[in-house]
Design an enzyme around this catalytic site. Structure first.
Site, PDB file in Angstrom:
ATOM      1  N   CYS A   1       0.796  -1.231   0.000  1.00 55.92           N
ATOM      2  CA  CYS A   1       0.000   0.000   0.000  1.00 55.92           C
ATOM      3  C   CYS A   1       0.831   1.286   0.000  1.00 55.92           C
ATOM      4  O   CYS A   1       0.316   2.350  -0.343  1.00 55.92           O
ATOM      5  CB  CYS A   1      -0.936   0.017   1.194  1.00 55.92           C
ATOM      6  SG  CYS A   1      -2.120  -1.336   1.203  1.00 55.92           S
TER       7      CYS A   1
ATOM      8  N   HIS B   1      -8.948   3.638  -2.151  1.00 55.15           N
ATOM      9  CA  HIS B   1      -7.534   3.319  -1.936  1.00 55.15           C
ATOM     10  C   HIS B   1      -7.007   2.540  -3.152  1.00 55.15           C
ATOM     11  O   HIS B   1      -6.998   1.310  -3.149  1.00 55.15           O
ATOM     12  CB  HIS B   1      -7.444   2.497  -0.645  1.00 55.15           C
ATOM     13  CG  HIS B   1      -6.099   1.965  -0.300  1.00 55.15           C
ATOM     14  ND1 HIS B   1      -4.905   2.476  -0.781  1.00 55.15           N
ATOM     15  CD2 HIS B   1      -5.738   0.935   0.533  1.00 55.15           C
ATOM     16  CE1 HIS B   1      -3.890   1.785  -0.281  1.00 55.15           C
ATOM     17  NE2 HIS B   1      -4.375   0.836   0.511  1.00 55.15           N
TER      18      HIS B   1
ATOM     19  N   CYS C   1       0.068   2.388   6.529  1.00 58.83           N
ATOM     20  CA  CYS C   1       0.347   1.025   6.954  1.00 58.83           C
ATOM     21  C   CYS C   1       0.552   0.177   5.701  1.00 58.83           C
ATOM     22  O   CYS C   1       0.115   0.536   4.609  1.00 58.83           O
ATOM     23  CB  CYS C   1      -0.791   0.466   7.798  1.00 58.83           C
ATOM     24  SG  CYS C   1      -2.388   0.372   6.964  1.00 58.83           S
TER      25      CYS C   1
END
Length: 401
Positions: A91, A357, A387
């Site tokens: 991510c 996202h 994260c």
């Protein structure tokens, strides 16, 4: 050390990551190439001067594979002489691409770089690339691999966040995103995405549900309870035996949305800026990557932020703008708890719960949003952090100039 400056940031709107999403018909390479075209036309630099294009992409297979940034740049009519490389830190990939580009400049080994990210989640399914940490029993047993949602629920359980806490935060995200859009806070960075005949396909983040209420969210079934009962709860509780039962608080409404998107940041030296009449917008101050428990997996943003602050010689009180990826509501709540911040101090323009996202692009978008907010408020320092799956986190600090 050479200073690395941000000259510009461009991003796409985030399209719903399903077959009925507005960007589903746009291939990932065409999506990213439109960002590169906009970066070039907005700044009018000599494309041959770009030393490298670093692109974050998480599921780098199929039409997102094969070093997508290199060929997206060629499709955007950059010179064949411009190389490209692909990075994947899950991510945080889009932010890592910026950090690595900045590191090249800081080391005196590059004068002009592009850090970018892309993910077309409607076309290339998350997790399609597999990996030993998911598929090899010897590896998964050592790690204690569970679904990310189980990890997020364990964070909520371990650190005391209720379903109501997570839902309330998520409604705030939706409201902030709507307000930011209405007030034009993103207009400087977002470009409309077009199809191959020039028709505008999307010019607004389409995942938002600004009318969502806490009562609406309370009616949703938790997403990970059944998977937890199938055995994932038992796996993660082996790491945290003090926990009697995992409280499953997350669902589609308080978790990040699956979307398509792309973004890029132009980075270089002060001398290069003068050469091409590029005005520095911010200085990259510091950045950091950390590792943490790969089972609970999502607790790293606070640790990464502290590491970046220490490297910069700053304290949390110096930071004016905080961007923390809203992978799940509990991730942000834990960050605020660890950093002793109010939820009103982070993600003031909403986040991934509201807008989505796009894995490989999100970190890039976060830093760009932080830059825009610094300029809008005329403040000085911003910190962006995410994260990362497998128990990692990345952070970066910028200073407005």
């Amino acid at each position: 050390m050479t200073e690395a400056y941000i000259f510009d940031h461009v991003r796409s709107p985030r399209g719903r990551g399903k077959k009925d999403g507005s960007l589903h018909t746009i291939t990932p390479i065409f999506l990213l190439s439109q960002i590169f075209v906009a970066l070039r036309t907005r700044n009018d630099f000599d494309v041959k001067a770009v030393d490298d294009v670093i692109t974050g992409c998480v599921t780098g297979v199929g039409e997102q594979g094969g070093d997508i940034g290199r060929f997206a740049a060629i499709m955007a009519d950059y010179s064949d002489e411009v190389p490209g490389m692909h990075v994947n830190r899950f991510c945080a990939s889009g932010l890592v691409a910026v950090n690595y580009a900045a590191a090249r400049v800081m080391a005196g080994q590059a004068d002009l770089m592009i850090g970018s990210g892309v993910e077309s989640m409607s076309r290339v399914q998350m997790g399609f690339d597999g990996g030993a940490w998911l598929l090899d029993p010897q590896v998964t047993n050592k790690i204690g691999t569970v679904l990310q949602g189980i990890s997020a629920d364990m964070i909520a359980t371990k650190y005391g966040f209720s379903r109501e806490d997570c839902d309330e935060y998520s409604v705030f995200s939706q409201q902030r995103a709507k307000k930011a859009w209405d007030k034009g806070h993103f207009k400087n960075s977002i470009i409309p995405i077009k199809d191959n005949i020039g028709r505008v396909m999307l010019e607004h983040d389409e995942h938002m549900r600004p009318d969502t209420t806490v009562d609406d969210l309370a009616a949703l079934k938790s997403s990970f309870n059944d998977m937890g009962e199938l055995g994932f709860d038992a796996v993660i509780m082996q790491k945290y035996p003090e926990i009697e039962r995992v409280n499953h608080v997350h669902h589609a409404g308080n978790s990040s949305g699956i979307v398509d998107g792309a973004a890029a940041i132009l980075i270089g030296t002060e001398e290069t800026g003068k050469k091409f009449n590029l005005k520095p917008r911010a200085r990259i101050v510091s950045f950091a990557d950390i590792g943490t428990d790969p089972s609970i997996m999502l607790t790293g943003p606070g640790k990464a932020a502290k590491k970046a602050l220490k490297r910069a010689g700053l304290s949390k009180n110096d930071i004016d703008v905080w961007e923390v990826n809203e992978a799940f509501a509990s991730v942000v709540l834990r960050f605020c708890q660890e950093m002793d911040l109010g939820t009103d101090e982070v993600n003031v323009n909403g986040g991934a719960i509201a807008m989505g996202h796009p894995l490989g692009a999100t970190g890039n978008m976060l830093l760009g949003t932080a830059l825009d907010e610094l300029e809008r408020t005329k403040k000085k320092y911003a910190l962006a952090t995410l994260c990362v799956a497998g128990g990692m986190a990345t952070a970066a600090i910028i200073e407005r100039v």
